[in-house]
Design a protein around this motif. Sequence first.
Motif, mmCIF file in Angstrom:
data_model
loop_
_atom_site.group_PDB
_atom_site.id
_atom_site.type_symbol
_atom_site.label_atom_id
_atom_site.label_comp_id
_atom_site.label_asym_id
_atom_site.label_seq_id
_atom_site.Cartn_x
_atom_site.Cartn_y
_atom_site.Cartn_z
ATOM 1 N N GLY A 111 3.615 20.959 -110.182
ATOM 2 C CA GLY A 111 3.933 22.136 -109.377
ATOM 3 C C GLY A 111 2.810 22.561 -108.458
ATOM 4 N N LEU A 112 1.946 21.604 -108.065
ATOM 5 C CA LEU A 112 0.811 21.906 -107.207
ATOM 6 C C LEU A 112 1.049 21.347 -105.809
ATOM 7 C CD1 LEU A 112 -2.091 20.966 -109.648
ATOM 8 C CD2 LEU A 112 -1.052 23.204 -109.278
ATOM 9 N N SER A 113 0.549 22.075 -104.815
ATOM 10 C CA SER A 113 0.623 21.605 -103.429
ATOM 11 C C SER A 113 -0.518 22.218 -102.647
ATOM 12 C CB SER A 113 1.962 22.003 -102.792
ATOM 13 O OG SER A 113 2.034 23.407 -102.598
ATOM 14 N N GLU A 114 -0.701 21.762 -101.435
ATOM 15 C CA GLU A 114 -1.759 22.302 -100.586
ATOM 16 C C GLU A 114 -1.538 23.784 -100.314
ATOM 17 O OE1 GLU A 114 -5.244 22.387 -98.497
ATOM 18 O OE2 GLU A 114 -4.442 20.767 -99.739
ATOM 19 N N THR A 115 -0.284 24.182 -100.205
ATOM 20 C CA THR A 115 0.037 25.582 -99.905
ATOM 21 C C THR A 115 -0.315 26.501 -101.060
ATOM 22 O OG1 THR A 115 1.849 24.869 -98.478
ATOM 23 C CG2 THR A 115 1.880 27.150 -99.207
ATOM 24 N N THR A 116 -0.062 26.030 -102.283
ATOM 25 C CA THR A 116 -0.262 26.892 -103.457
ATOM 26 C C THR A 116 -1.596 26.655 -104.157
ATOM 27 O OG1 THR A 116 0.851 25.272 -104.888
ATOM 28 C CG2 THR A 116 2.228 26.973 -103.869
ATOM 29 N N ALA A 117 -2.441 25.776 -103.628
ATOM 30 C CA ALA A 117 -3.709 25.465 -104.282
ATOM 31 C C ALA A 117 -4.584 26.705 -104.389
ATOM 32 C CB ALA A 117 -4.447 24.377 -103.496
ATOM 33 N N ALA A 118 -5.293 26.818 -105.511
ATOM 34 C CA ALA A 118 -6.170 27.961 -105.743
ATOM 35 C C ALA A 118 -7.372 27.894 -104.809
ATOM 36 C CB ALA A 118 -6.634 27.967 -107.203
ATOM 37 N N ARG A 119 -7.666 29.007 -104.132
ATOM 38 C CA ARG A 119 -8.807 29.095 -103.216
ATOM 39 C C ARG A 119 -9.617 30.337 -103.588
ATOM 40 N NH1 ARG A 119 -4.395 27.402 -100.277
ATOM 41 N NH2 ARG A 119 -4.648 25.445 -99.140
ATOM 42 N N PRO A 120 -10.618 30.197 -104.445
ATOM 43 C CA PRO A 120 -11.331 31.364 -104.976
ATOM 44 C C PRO A 120 -11.974 32.242 -103.909
ATOM 45 C CG PRO A 120 -11.827 29.413 -106.274
ATOM 46 C CD PRO A 120 -11.067 28.941 -105.065
ATOM 47 N N ILE A 121 -12.667 31.648 -102.946
ATOM 48 C CA ILE A 121 -13.360 32.451 -101.934
ATOM 49 C C ILE A 121 -12.362 33.205 -101.066
ATOM 50 C CG2 ILE A 121 -14.834 32.334 -99.895
ATOM 51 C CD1 ILE A 121 -16.304 30.025 -101.197
ATOM 52 N N GLN A 122 -11.306 32.535 -100.657
ATOM 53 C CA GLN A 122 -10.282 33.188 -99.853
ATOM 54 C C GLN A 122 -9.634 34.331 -100.633
ATOM 55 O OE1 GLN A 122 -7.216 30.551 -98.489
ATOM 56 N NE2 GLN A 122 -5.963 32.188 -97.671
ATOM 57 N N SER B 10 -8.863 40.073 -101.471
ATOM 58 C CA SER B 10 -8.772 41.166 -102.423
ATOM 59 C C SER B 10 -9.702 42.310 -102.031
ATOM 60 C CB SER B 10 -9.140 40.650 -103.811
ATOM 61 O OG SER B 10 -8.492 41.351 -104.820
ATOM 62 N N ALA B 11 -10.932 41.962 -101.656
ATOM 63 C CA ALA B 11 -11.896 42.984 -101.241
ATOM 64 C C ALA B 11 -11.438 43.677 -99.963
ATOM 65 C CB ALA B 11 -13.272 42.344 -101.033
ATOM 66 N N THR B 12 -10.882 42.911 -99.034
ATOM 67 C CA THR B 12 -10.414 43.486 -97.774
ATOM 68 C C THR B 12 -9.252 44.440 -98.001
ATOM 69 O OG1 THR B 12 -11.106 41.510 -96.558
ATOM 70 C CG2 THR B 12 -9.494 42.944 -95.491
ATOM 71 N N ALA B 13 -8.314 44.046 -98.853
ATOM 72 C CA ALA B 13 -7.154 44.894 -99.133
ATOM 73 C C ALA B 13 -7.589 46.198 -99.795
ATOM 74 C CB ALA B 13 -6.166 44.149 -100.037
#
Length: 231
Positions: free
Chosen positions: A138-149, A154-157
């Motif tokens: 169930g993994l793809s480039e779209t759903t891959a975890a991106r910690p920095i992003q 989260s901080a911006t929101a």
Amino acid sequence: MSRLHPLAERHAVEKLGWLRAAVLGANDGTLSTGSLIVGVASSHATRGSILVAGLSALVAGALSMAAGEYVSVSSQADSEHADIAREKQELATDWEGEVTELAGIYQKRGLDRDLSRKVAVALMKHDALGAHARDELGLSETTAARPIQAAFASATAFSSGALLPVLAAVLTPVAWVSWGVSLTSVVVLAVLGVVGAIAGGAAPLRPALRVTFWGIVAMIVTGGIGRLFGV
């Protein structure tokens, strides 16, 4: 036959996850920062103390959200990398078994036995690891975890939600800061409740009332604490 522009095929579900996360982060920023400012202002603190408290809440909350999100998503990314590494090993040592496994997945989705195997073989010849990552894990480039992003988002929101109560504290006469911040925060929470409901495909009235109610409760409580321990 006319062909749709590629952008016409983009669906709302593609932006639903990040939109709801942004709304929740902004909601948290508004509620926590607004409530803190109301509590401090209710204690008859000076404008300087109120602004220091508000800005500290904004910065600390944003950094806390970023750190928490980074740690959480990093753990998810580590798990994904471990699964991919394990899948690579299985493909290298048991190709036929992996073909059978992928074909079984397609059979469960409605393909017959022969067709499911043909599809599995064709996809694995093209990109074996990609096929298993997508359809087995169930993994793809779209759903891959991106910690920095995720941490930055989260901080911006949070900051965007917290900024409005802080601005209200700056612009409101010091004697009316509690009321000005409370009113601003409640209006922002109601708007965020509507946006979050629409993002989730729900009717907006009940979610807006729910988040507004709890926002009012939080500000009444913190305001009461400020008055209780105020000078």
